[in-house]
Design an enzyme around this catalytic site. Structure first.
Site, mmCIF file in Angstrom:
data_model
loop_
_atom_site.group_PDB
_atom_site.id
_atom_site.type_symbol
_atom_site.label_atom_id
_atom_site.label_comp_id
_atom_site.label_asym_id
_atom_site.label_seq_id
_atom_site.Cartn_x
_atom_site.Cartn_y
_atom_site.Cartn_z
ATOM 1 C CG ASN A 8 -1.752 1.230 1.432
ATOM 2 O OD1 ASN A 8 -1.781 1.842 0.527
ATOM 3 N ND2 ASN A 8 -2.252 1.369 2.509
ATOM 4 C CD1 TRP A 9 3.572 0.925 -2.895
ATOM 5 C CD2 TRP A 9 3.643 2.413 -4.961
ATOM 6 N NE1 TRP A 9 4.394 0.331 -3.983
ATOM 7 C CE2 TRP A 9 4.616 1.223 -5.090
ATOM 8 C CE3 TRP A 9 3.733 3.319 -5.845
ATOM 9 C CZ2 TRP A 9 5.305 1.105 -6.337
ATOM 10 C CZ3 TRP A 9 4.436 3.150 -6.835
ATOM 11 C CH2 TRP A 9 5.103 2.113 -7.148
ATOM 12 C CE LYS A 10 -0.316 3.387 4.796
ATOM 13 N NZ LYS A 10 -0.095 3.552 6.168
ATOM 14 C CG HIS A 94 -5.971 2.101 5.349
ATOM 15 N ND1 HIS A 94 -5.535 3.057 6.329
ATOM 16 C CD2 HIS A 94 -4.841 1.101 5.174
ATOM 17 C CE1 HIS A 94 -4.157 2.578 6.421
ATOM 18 N NE2 HIS A 94 -3.722 1.570 5.818
ATOM 19 C CD GLU A 96 -2.924 5.679 6.831
ATOM 20 O OE1 GLU A 96 -2.788 5.662 5.496
ATOM 21 O OE2 GLU A 96 -2.069 5.418 7.422
ATOM 22 C CD GLU A 169 -3.480 -2.253 7.607
ATOM 23 O OE1 GLU A 169 -2.328 -2.406 7.203
ATOM 24 O OE2 GLU A 169 -4.048 -1.064 7.285
ATOM 25 N N GLY A 175 2.661 2.422 11.023
ATOM 26 C CA GLY A 175 3.850 3.589 11.127
ATOM 27 C C GLY A 175 4.612 3.833 12.134
ATOM 28 C CB SER A 214 5.112 -1.847 12.539
ATOM 29 O OG SER A 214 4.785 -0.368 12.493
ATOM 30 N N GLY A 235 2.756 -0.893 4.522
ATOM 31 C CA GLY A 235 2.921 0.246 3.908
ATOM 32 C C GLY A 235 4.399 0.987 3.700
ATOM 33 N N GLY A 236 4.746 1.515 4.882
ATOM 34 C CA GLY A 236 6.143 2.356 4.624
ATOM 35 C C GLY A 236 7.203 1.335 4.045
HETATM 36 P P1 13P Z 1 3.028 0.649 7.776
HETATM 37 O O1 13P Z 1 3.403 -0.739 7.166
HETATM 38 O O2 13P Z 1 3.642 2.096 7.401
HETATM 39 O O3 13P Z 1 2.954 0.648 9.124
HETATM 40 O O4 13P Z 1 1.482 0.781 7.405
HETATM 41 C C1 13P Z 1 0.643 -0.170 7.469
HETATM 42 C C2 13P Z 1 -0.631 -0.030 6.487
HETATM 43 O O5 13P Z 1 -1.425 1.246 6.848
HETATM 44 C C3 13P Z 1 -0.792 -0.681 5.251
HETATM 45 O O6 13P Z 1 -2.045 -0.403 4.836
#
Ligand code: 13P
Length: 251
Positions: A8-10, A94, A96, A169, A175, A214, A235-236
């Site tokens: 997930n590149w966001k 998600h 977010e 999640e 993050g 994470s 994510g990251g």
């Molecule tokens: P991180 O891997 O940066 O913690 O993010 C997880 C995430 O929100 C994937 O959708």
């Protein structure tokens, strides 16, 4: 069932980085049969990333979709549009988006329903906040999210693999560099599978629950080896070729 590793590149992906990352991921996934790999770039990059991925086993996914197929919804993207540019998956609910846009389970369910109707597999995200966890409400909150976010068209018609994926999640793990213990992850995933199985009629083995929050190359192996974990949503670490390739290799 094959494990699933989803990037997930966001809201990230400048051109040079997007191309290098896509090509590195495709190279790592080439000839790799143990897991499905999916990249979910921001919407403006979908067509381009799709072209870079042509002829590779890596699949494409969106990060969100609308509840309707088309119409006067400025700025929104439908599951149909995602399907037309080559997506197979779409992330919905998600945390977010639940937090920033007050997305409710009802809305997430409608988005997931539309995704299934459009021929996409929705990746339905669920997870508790730190406040909910500290109040001992993790299972109650997550169980409710599972029951209320899975749409009616995700019910089994008999023996079919489930047409949706869940992603657990924990909000506090996203993050933050913090993760639950593998024992916590196992317990939550087993609980989520049982609630989703009850809700949909799918056999527990047919239901995939990814872990997200994470995940990096260093912890991916232990997480992926945990019972009831069907893969990871990253994510990251999905923005760094070496890290993401390390996660794929950990499968
Ligand atoms: P991180 O891997 O940066 O913690 O993010 C997880 C995430 O929100 C994937 O959708």
């Amino acid at each position: 069932m094959k494990k699933l590793v989803i990037a997930n590149w966001k809201m990230n992906g400048q051109p040079a980085m997007a191309e290098a990352l896509t090509r590195a991921t495709a190279a790592q996934a080439a000839g790799f049969t143990q897991a499905g790999v999916v990249i979910c770039p921001p919407a403006p990059l979908l067509m381009q990333v799709g072209q870079w991925l042509a002829g590779t086993p890596v699949k494409l996914g969106g990060q969100d979709c609308h509840t309707r197929g088309e119409g006067a919804y400025t700025g929104d993207i439908s599951a149909e549009l995602l399907k037309n540019v080559g997506c197979d998956y779409v992330i919905v609910g998600h945390s977010e988006r639940r937090a920033a846009y007050s997305e409710s389970d009802v809305l997430v369910q409608a988005k997931a329903s539309r995704a299934i109707l459009s021929g996409l597999t929705p990746v339905i995200c669920i997870g508790e906040t730190i406040k909910e966890r500290e109040a001992g409400r993790t299972q109650t909150v997550v169980g409710q999210q599972v029951r209320d976010s899975i749409p009616d068209n995700a019910m089994t018609t008999g023996g079919q693999p489930a047409n949706f994926v869940l992603a657990y999640e924990p909000v506090w793990a996203i993050g933050s560099g913090k993760t639950p213990t593998v024992d916590d992850i196992r317990q939550m995933h087993q609980y989520i599978v049982s609630v989703a199985s009850e809700r949909t009629g799918h056999a527990p083995e047919a239901i995939m629950v990814l872990y997200g929050g994470s995940v990096k190359a260093a912890n991916a192996r232990a997480i992926m080896a945990t019972p009831a974990v069907s893969g990871v949503l990253v994510g990251g670490a999905s923005l760094k070729a070496e890290e993401f390739c390390g996660i794929i290799a950990a499968v």
